[in-house]
Motif scaffolding. Structure first.
Motif, mmCIF file in Angstrom:
data_model
loop_
_atom_site.group_PDB
_atom_site.id
_atom_site.type_symbol
_atom_site.label_atom_id
_atom_site.label_comp_id
_atom_site.label_asym_id
_atom_site.label_seq_id
_atom_site.Cartn_x
_atom_site.Cartn_y
_atom_site.Cartn_z
ATOM 1 N N ASP A 187 0.866 -1.174 0.000
ATOM 2 C CA ASP A 187 0.000 0.000 0.000
ATOM 3 C C ASP A 187 0.903 1.224 0.000
ATOM 4 N N LEU A 188 1.195 1.713 -1.206
ATOM 5 C CA LEU A 188 2.140 2.811 -1.355
ATOM 6 C C LEU A 188 1.364 4.050 -1.780
ATOM 7 N N ARG A 189 1.575 5.136 -1.042
ATOM 8 C CA ARG A 189 0.845 6.373 -1.357
ATOM 9 C C ARG A 189 1.852 7.461 -1.670
ATOM 10 N N VAL A 190 1.706 8.055 -2.832
ATOM 11 C CA VAL A 190 2.680 9.048 -3.296
ATOM 12 C C VAL A 190 1.968 10.368 -3.543
ATOM 13 N N VAL A 191 2.508 11.432 -2.980
ATOM 14 C CA VAL A 191 2.022 12.772 -3.308
ATOM 15 C C VAL A 191 3.214 13.546 -3.838
ATOM 16 N N ASP A 192 3.156 13.949 -5.101
ATOM 17 C CA ASP A 192 4.312 14.582 -5.715
ATOM 18 C C ASP A 192 4.509 15.999 -5.190
ATOM 19 N N GLY A 193 5.768 16.445 -5.184
ATOM 20 C CA GLY A 193 6.099 17.777 -4.677
ATOM 21 C C GLY A 193 5.949 18.833 -5.757
ATOM 22 N N VAL A 194 4.719 19.176 -6.063
ATOM 23 C CA VAL A 194 4.455 20.216 -7.064
ATOM 24 C C VAL A 194 4.987 21.544 -6.530
ATOM 25 N N PRO A 195 5.656 22.343 -7.363
ATOM 26 C CA PRO A 195 6.121 23.645 -6.873
ATOM 27 C C PRO A 195 4.949 24.419 -6.284
ATOM 28 N N PRO A 196 5.101 24.994 -5.078
ATOM 29 C CA PRO A 196 3.964 25.649 -4.434
ATOM 30 C C PRO A 196 3.403 26.804 -5.254
ATOM 31 N N THR A 197 4.169 27.272 -6.244
ATOM 32 C CA THR A 197 3.731 28.427 -7.015
ATOM 33 C C THR A 197 2.917 28.027 -8.241
ATOM 34 N N LEU A 198 2.811 26.743 -8.531
ATOM 35 C CA LEU A 198 2.065 26.317 -9.716
ATOM 36 C C LEU A 198 0.773 25.651 -9.287
ATOM 37 N N SER A 199 -0.242 25.699 -10.153
ATOM 38 C CA SER A 199 -1.454 24.977 -9.799
ATOM 39 C C SER A 199 -1.704 23.855 -10.791
ATOM 40 N N VAL A 200 -2.235 22.766 -10.230
ATOM 41 C CA VAL A 200 -2.537 21.580 -11.027
ATOM 42 C C VAL A 200 -3.899 21.796 -11.669
ATOM 43 N N VAL A 201 -3.992 21.591 -12.983
ATOM 44 C CA VAL A 201 -5.261 21.855 -13.655
ATOM 45 C C VAL A 201 -5.938 20.594 -14.157
ATOM 46 N N GLU A 202 -5.211 19.475 -14.207
ATOM 47 C CA GLU A 202 -5.854 18.263 -14.686
ATOM 48 C C GLU A 202 -5.285 17.050 -13.968
ATOM 49 N N SER A 203 -6.126 16.125 -13.605
ATOM 50 C CA SER A 203 -5.837 14.947 -12.773
ATOM 51 C C SER A 203 -4.987 15.377 -11.563
ATOM 52 N N LEU A 204 -4.571 14.435 -10.771
ATOM 53 C CA LEU A 204 -3.984 14.816 -9.483
ATOM 54 C C LEU A 204 -2.557 14.309 -9.339
ATOM 55 N N PRO A 205 -1.711 15.055 -8.630
ATOM 56 C CA PRO A 205 -0.330 14.596 -8.422
ATOM 57 C C PRO A 205 -0.267 13.553 -7.306
ATOM 58 N N ARG A 206 -1.233 12.675 -7.222
ATOM 59 C CA ARG A 206 -1.327 11.717 -6.126
ATOM 60 C C ARG A 206 -1.605 10.338 -6.688
ATOM 61 N N ARG A 207 -1.110 9.334 -5.982
ATOM 62 C CA ARG A 207 -1.329 7.983 -6.455
ATOM 63 C C ARG A 207 -1.295 7.017 -5.284
ATOM 64 N N GLY A 208 -2.236 6.076 -5.263
ATOM 65 C CA GLY A 208 -2.193 4.981 -4.304
ATOM 66 C C GLY A 208 -1.993 3.707 -5.087
ATOM 67 N N THR A 209 -0.966 2.943 -4.759
ATOM 68 C CA THR A 209 -0.671 1.780 -5.586
ATOM 69 C C THR A 209 -0.023 0.692 -4.756
ATOM 70 N N ALA A 210 0.237 -0.436 -5.380
ATOM 71 C CA ALA A 210 0.964 -1.538 -4.750
ATOM 72 C C ALA A 210 2.040 -1.968 -5.732
ATOM 73 N N LEU A 211 3.243 -2.217 -5.227
ATOM 74 C CA LEU A 211 4.350 -2.541 -6.123
ATOM 75 C C LEU A 211 5.075 -3.802 -5.663
ATOM 76 N N ARG A 212 5.216 -4.762 -6.580
ATOM 77 C CA ARG A 212 6.096 -5.903 -6.313
ATOM 78 C C ARG A 212 7.534 -5.421 -6.442
ATOM 79 N N PRO A 213 8.513 -6.199 -5.918
ATOM 80 C CA PRO A 213 9.907 -5.765 -6.053
ATOM 81 C C PRO A 213 10.258 -5.514 -7.510
ATOM 82 N N GLY A 214 10.857 -4.367 -7.775
ATOM 83 C CA GLY A 214 11.292 -4.049 -9.133
ATOM 84 C C GLY A 214 10.210 -3.460 -10.013
ATOM 85 N N GLU A 215 8.964 -3.505 -9.541
ATOM 86 C CA GLU A 215 7.868 -3.021 -10.377
ATOM 87 C C GLU A 215 7.809 -1.483 -10.363
#
Lengths: 409, 234
Positions: A77-105
């Protein structure tokens, strides 16, 4: 879960029903599960690419991030929130992801930001890894292997430095006659003049001795200073704040000035005083860029503590020699910075203030802010400081053009 | 600096959709599994009410505030009506006390993981799961439910809470709009496998206990298992 087991067990016991008592076993198994689930320290690699590292303002830029499980255990259960520059705004989809990764995946996600004028560095992504049972949680930050930056600026062809010392960028010259290579003027011969500088053609034609003077070459060092005190972190709605624009302007100035072989240095007022002494060379220019991109004084978030501008100005004055010019980038949001610029100008340093406009149309408070800024600008001009007004949507180059036309009128 | 708002993507930290749906399915499935056949129409009516309320909540958020609020109110009324219908249909106090806590609990789970306002509630989720558990226990005490059914019901209760908790914390950290299904699914599959193991273990022990093990030995066994778990925690 132990609670569930106890309640169910107690009911079963009270009712003297062995089957109900057995149901408590489910609770016991789930209570033991977190301790039996595999638990691995996450080792995560992050790679970030942008569709266009040099976008125009307003462009939509697609950012894709891939995360790789570099360890040898399952990341359930891996949750990633990307470090978007605080001065920019995201306009489409999200800089976030919840995923599961096997080794090397590897898993990747993309999102879109709207580019704003300035240079924007991405920050490390926040990564949270939970084990399969969700009982333990590791939280770390992971930076991309290569520093990602969105450079939304146009390179400058000239800098607004004082023409009395710098005729034109690209040449290092002063408006003073002397020894040099470029013709400046002729004047009457003086016995102390060197024989090599006598204009013999003229002597042959008229019989008068005249001396040729050449433009005296004198390297002027320029210190590019950025006002990054809390008061400068202002900007109109929908636009980046003034400090981001000042820093990106400073980087363009360093570029253009270091190409002219004039010593150029960088200073910053803010969180702490920051100084890179003027010097020449490509390596030095690179160092100046690195300081402007990464030094905490130029962070895109305002400092929390009040700044001692007096003390920092004292340090600055100590490091200036009499021929150093100062280009100060500041939104002029208070009187203190105006006083500093005036004092430096009176002390004989040529001061140019480049001021991005942080104000906005609208409420009376904002109109008052505009009036105050205009007063400060007049105050500076009265003291002999040159002021370059840099409108919110304008490229720095065109602001310089306008200012130069005004000075030459 | 003011935050730009125009065409900017926003994150709502409401419980994640996938796990929330799984939690509601487990709650509804558990209650339906244990309920007598006469209560099933009332359960169906409750499902309709929940769907109407959820649709209303969605409309409220997308700007149809009045219509949405109206639908939420209608949905809540339908759920209440369904509970009343179940009580009337079943008649006997025993049956009512076996079915109604589960129906109310399932509705509470829905309210916890698909909130009309706010970001979900762990307290409400616990209340809901407890309601479902009460149904399992009362059914076991009063009605003649088979042992495997009761085991499955207990596992379903635990899974309801687990999926609801997962939905809530994914929502808190990543938000409802992020793509999170993969991570959620792996967690839920893990929990379902563990629940399967627990059911298998319980069934096996039941078989053993049929070969005459006294209640006292059972209690000792359970206390031993709990102490063992507590030891693992340290």
């Amino acid at each position: 879960m132990v609670g569930v087991a106890l309640v169910v067990g107690a009911v079963g016991l009270a009712a003297k029903r062995p089957p109900l008592l057995l149901l408590a076993g489910v609770g016991v198994v789930f209570a033991a599960y977190p301790d039996l689930a595999p638990r691995t320290e996450p080792a995560v690699g992050l790679e970030r690419t942008v569709s266009d590292p040099n976008p125009d303002p307003g462009d939509h830029v697609e950012v894709s991030v891939s995360v790789t499980n570099q360890g040898d255990g399952l990341l359930a259960d891996l949750r990633v929130v990307d470090g978007v520059p605080p001065t920019l705004s995201v306009v489409e989809s999200l800089p976030r992801r919840g995923t599961a990764l096997r080794p090397g995946e590897t898993d990747s996600f993309t999102y879109t930001v709207r580019a704003e004028r300035g240079t924007h560095g991405f920050e490390p992504a926040t990564v949270v890894a939970r084990d399969l049972a969700g009982a333990t949680e590791f939280e770390t930050t992971v930076g991309a292997e290569a520093l990602t930056e969105l450079d939304c600026t146009t390179p400058l062809s000239s800098a607004p430095v004082r023409p009395e010392t710098l005729q034109q960028v690209g040449r290092i010259a002063a408006d003073a006659g002397g020894i040099g290579t470029e013709f400046y003027r002729t004047r009457e011969y003086h016995p102390s003049d060197s024989i090599g500088r006598i204009d013999w053609n003229r002597y042959a034609a008229t019989g008068e001795l005249t001396t040729t003077e050449y433009r005296e070459e004198r390297a002027t060092s320029v210190l590019v200073a950025v006002d990054a005190r809390a008061s400068a972190y202002r900007g109109p709605d929908d636009h980046t704040h003034a400090v981001v624009r000042c820093v990106s302007g400073a980087r363009r100035l360093v570029d253009v000035l270091s190409r002219t072989r004039n010593p150029v240095g960088v200073a910053g007022f803010g969180r702490e005083y920051c100084l890179l002494e003027p010097d020449t060379g490509r390596e030095h220019a690179r160092r100046a860029h690195r300081i402007l991109a990464t030094h905490e004084t130029f962070d895109s978030r305002p400092p929390a503590d009040p700044v001692d501008l007096e003390g920092q100005a004292r340090q600055l004055r100590a490091s200036l020699n009499e021929r150093t010019q100062l280009v100060l980038l500041s939104p002029l949001c208070d009187d203190e910075i105006v006083r500093l610029a005036r004092r430096l100008q009176l002390a004989g340093h040529a001061v140019t203030v480049v001021t991005p406009d942080p104000t906005d149309e609208g409420s009376p408070g904002r109109r008052l802010g505009q009036v105050e800024r205009r007063n400060r600008e007049t105050e500076l001009r009265d003291a002999g400081v040159r002021v370059v007004l840099w409108a919110a949507d304008e490229a720095l180059e065109s602001a310089f053009d306008r200012a130069t036309r005004r000075w030459h009128r | 600096m003011t935050e730009p708002t125009r065409d900017r993507v926003s994150v709502s930290h409401r419980p994640a959709r996938f796990s929330a749906a799984v939690a509601v399915l487990f709650a509804a499935g558990t209650v339906a599994l244990l309920a007598p056949a006469t209560a099933l129409p009332a359960l169906g009516l409750e499902l309709v009410g929940v769907a109407v309320a959820a649709g209303g909540a969605g409309l409220r958020r997308s700007g149809w505030y009045l219509l949405g609020t109206l639908l939420v109110a209608i949905g809540v009324l339908v759920v209440g009506g369904a509970v009343a219908v179940a009580a009337a249909e079943l008649g006997g106090l025993a049956d009512i006390s076996a079915v109604v806590p589960g129906m109310v609990g399932a509705a509470a789970v829905v309210a916890a993981v698909a909130p009309v306002r706010g970001t979900g509630s762990r307290g409400l989720l616990k209340v809901g799961a407890t309601g479902v558990l009460v149904t399992v226990l009362v059914t076991g005490l009063i009605r003649n439910a088979t042992f495997p059914t009761l085991l499955a019901g207990t596992a379903g209760t635990v899974l309801t809470w687990d999926a609801g908790e997962q939905a809530t914390n994914v929502g808190e950290q990543l938000g409802r709009e992020a793509a999170t299904v993969r991570g959620e699914a792996v967690h839920i599959v893990g929990s379902v496998l563990v629940a399967g193991a627990a059911v298998g273990l319980g069934y096996g022990l039941r078989r053993v206990s049929l070969l005459s093990v006294s209640l006292g030995s059972f209690v000792l066994l359970l206390v031993g298992a709990l102490l063992f778990t507590a030891a693992l925690h340290d």
